[in-house]
Scaffold this motif. Structure first.
Motif, PDB file in Angstrom:
ATOM      1  N   ALA A 128     -25.571  17.656  11.084  1.00 18.09           N
ATOM      2  CA  ALA A 128     -25.291  17.785  12.592  1.00 18.09           C
ATOM      3  C   ALA A 128     -26.262  17.306  13.503  1.00 18.09           C
ATOM      4  CB  ALA A 128     -24.895  19.335  12.824  1.00 18.09           C
ATOM      5  N   ALA A 166     -24.145  10.060  16.684  1.00 23.53           N
ATOM      6  CA  ALA A 166     -23.217  11.120  16.956  1.00 23.53           C
ATOM      7  C   ALA A 166     -21.932  10.675  17.774  1.00 23.53           C
ATOM      8  CB  ALA A 166     -23.932  12.385  17.937  1.00 23.53           C
ATOM      9  N   ARG A 167     -22.279   9.796  18.611  1.00 21.32           N
ATOM     10  CA  ARG A 167     -21.012   8.965  19.242  1.00 21.32           C
ATOM     11  C   ARG A 167     -20.194   8.337  18.175  1.00 21.32           C
ATOM     12  NH1 ARG A 167     -24.154   6.510  22.798  1.00 21.32           N
ATOM     13  NH2 ARG A 167     -24.159   8.237  24.076  1.00 21.32           N
ATOM     14  N   ASP A 169     -19.759   9.068  14.821  1.00 21.64           N
ATOM     15  CA  ASP A 169     -19.086  10.034  14.389  1.00 21.64           C
ATOM     16  C   ASP A 169     -17.666  10.363  15.095  1.00 21.64           C
ATOM     17  OD1 ASP A 169     -20.622   9.914  12.387  1.00 21.64           O
ATOM     18  OD2 ASP A 169     -21.896  11.664  13.016  1.00 21.64           O
ATOM     19  N   ARG A 170     -18.250  10.564  16.437  1.00 21.56           N
ATOM     20  CA  ARG A 170     -16.952  11.099  17.370  1.00 21.56           C
ATOM     21  C   ARG A 170     -15.822  10.032  17.379  1.00 21.56           C
ATOM     22  NH1 ARG A 170     -21.088  13.022  20.709  1.00 21.56           N
ATOM     23  NH2 ARG A 170     -20.756  11.358  22.062  1.00 21.56           N
ATOM     24  N   LEU A 171     -16.038   8.905  17.532  1.00 16.78           N
ATOM     25  CA  LEU A 171     -14.971   7.619  17.555  1.00 16.78           C
ATOM     26  C   LEU A 171     -14.400   7.561  16.393  1.00 16.78           C
ATOM     27  CD1 LEU A 171     -17.269   4.768  19.371  1.00 16.78           C
ATOM     28  CD2 LEU A 171     -15.357   6.195  20.186  1.00 16.78           C
ATOM     29  N   ARG A 172     -15.150   7.612  15.200  1.00 14.94           N
ATOM     30  CA  ARG A 172     -14.520   7.570  13.732  1.00 14.94           C
ATOM     31  C   ARG A 172     -13.459   8.558  13.547  1.00 14.94           C
ATOM     32  NH1 ARG A 172     -20.030   5.825  10.854  1.00 14.94           N
ATOM     33  NH2 ARG A 172     -19.663   3.497  10.590  1.00 14.94           N
ATOM     34  N   ARG A 173     -14.069  10.016  13.919  1.00 15.82           N
ATOM     35  CA  ARG A 173     -12.877  10.846  14.003  1.00 15.82           C
ATOM     36  C   ARG A 173     -11.826  10.903  14.751  1.00 15.82           C
ATOM     37  NH1 ARG A 173     -17.821  14.165  14.147  1.00 15.82           N
ATOM     38  NH2 ARG A 173     -17.585  14.712  16.149  1.00 15.82           N
ATOM     39  N   ALA A 174     -11.896   9.928  15.753  1.00 13.59           N
ATOM     40  CA  ALA A 174     -10.593   9.652  16.589  1.00 13.59           C
ATOM     41  C   ALA A 174      -9.822   8.251  16.282  1.00 13.59           C
ATOM     42  CB  ALA A 174     -11.223   9.546  18.154  1.00 13.59           C
ATOM     43  N   SER A 181     -20.382  -0.130  18.895  1.00 11.05           N
ATOM     44  CA  SER A 181     -21.167   1.126  18.583  1.00 11.05           C
ATOM     45  C   SER A 181     -22.475   0.871  17.647  1.00 11.05           C
ATOM     46  CB  SER A 181     -20.444   2.448  18.866  1.00 11.05           C
ATOM     47  OG  SER A 181     -19.764   2.369  19.779  1.00 11.05           O
TER      48      SER A 181
END
Length: 209
Positions: A128, A166-167, A169-174, A181
């Motif tokens: 994390a 971290a950004r 990771d968030r885009l990939r999860r979405a 990026s």
């Protein structure tokens, strides 16, 4: 070069490697590893993954952007299962068996006559994001270079790297496209690597003033 924030493990592995005839430079975190790396040219880099200030894979990623480190073999160690990132020749699960590490170092240091082909992989965080990032403590990790402007900019660059990872990771999860990026992340890494190269020169001229 041996990098681990666990002092007892670092000293034990260092003692074993030295007893087998190897010269060992050690560092307690990723930032200290960058400092050590610009002062020496290690034949092999052995690094823990999860460390304060700068994690092992991020430190390796920065060093690999510099030509002199591009073909230096890397061993990454962790108590958790590690995903393949292309950064390391060997992923070693902790607890580390000392004899196995010695053999790996000897095989990686002298067992190959041709350098490995570089492989590009998008950034992937292995833990994390660090919510306890402390720029002042991070700068101190750069030791004799801590008083330079480069040190401040390196720490800021690493902080931006972590935020960008971290950004991503968030885009990939979405399930969103991360190409742009990732390109920005790569530019941040290259910027930090350039600053790392400038550290010794800036420290030298700071002393002359």
């Amino acid at each position: 070069m041996l990098v681990d924030d666990d002092a007892a493990l670092r000293q034990a592995l260092e003692a074993v490697l030295i007893s087998h005839g190897h010269d060992v430079a050690s560092a307690q975190d990723g930032l200290s590893a960058l400092r050590a790396a610009v002062e020496i040219r290690p034949d092999v880099i052995i690094s823990d993954v999860n460390m304060p200030h700068l994690e092992g894979p991020d430190a390796v990623r920065i060093l690999k952007t510099l030509p002199r480190f591009r073909h230096v073999p890397v061993v990454l160690m962790s108590g958790a299962e590690l995903p393949a990132t292309g950064l390391a020749q060997v992923l070693l699960r902790k607890p580390v068996i000392a004899e196995q590490l010695v053999k790996l170092v000897e095989d990686l240091g002298w067992g190959s006559t041709s350098p490995p082909r570089p492989t590009h992989h998008p950034p992937a965080r292995t833990s994390a994001p660090d919510g306890g990032w402390n720029p002042a403590l991070a700068i101190v990790s750069l030791g004799p270079y801590s008083g330079t402007r480069c040190a401040v900019r390196i720490c800021r660059g690493i902080e931006l790297m972590h935020a960008q990872a971290a950004r991503i990771d968030r885009l990939r999860r979405a399930n969103m496209n991360v190409e742009e990026s990732v390109r920005l992340y790569d530019r941040l890494v290259e910027s930090v690597a350039t600053l790392v190269q400038c550290l010794p020169a800036e420290a030298f001229w700071s002393k002359r003033r």
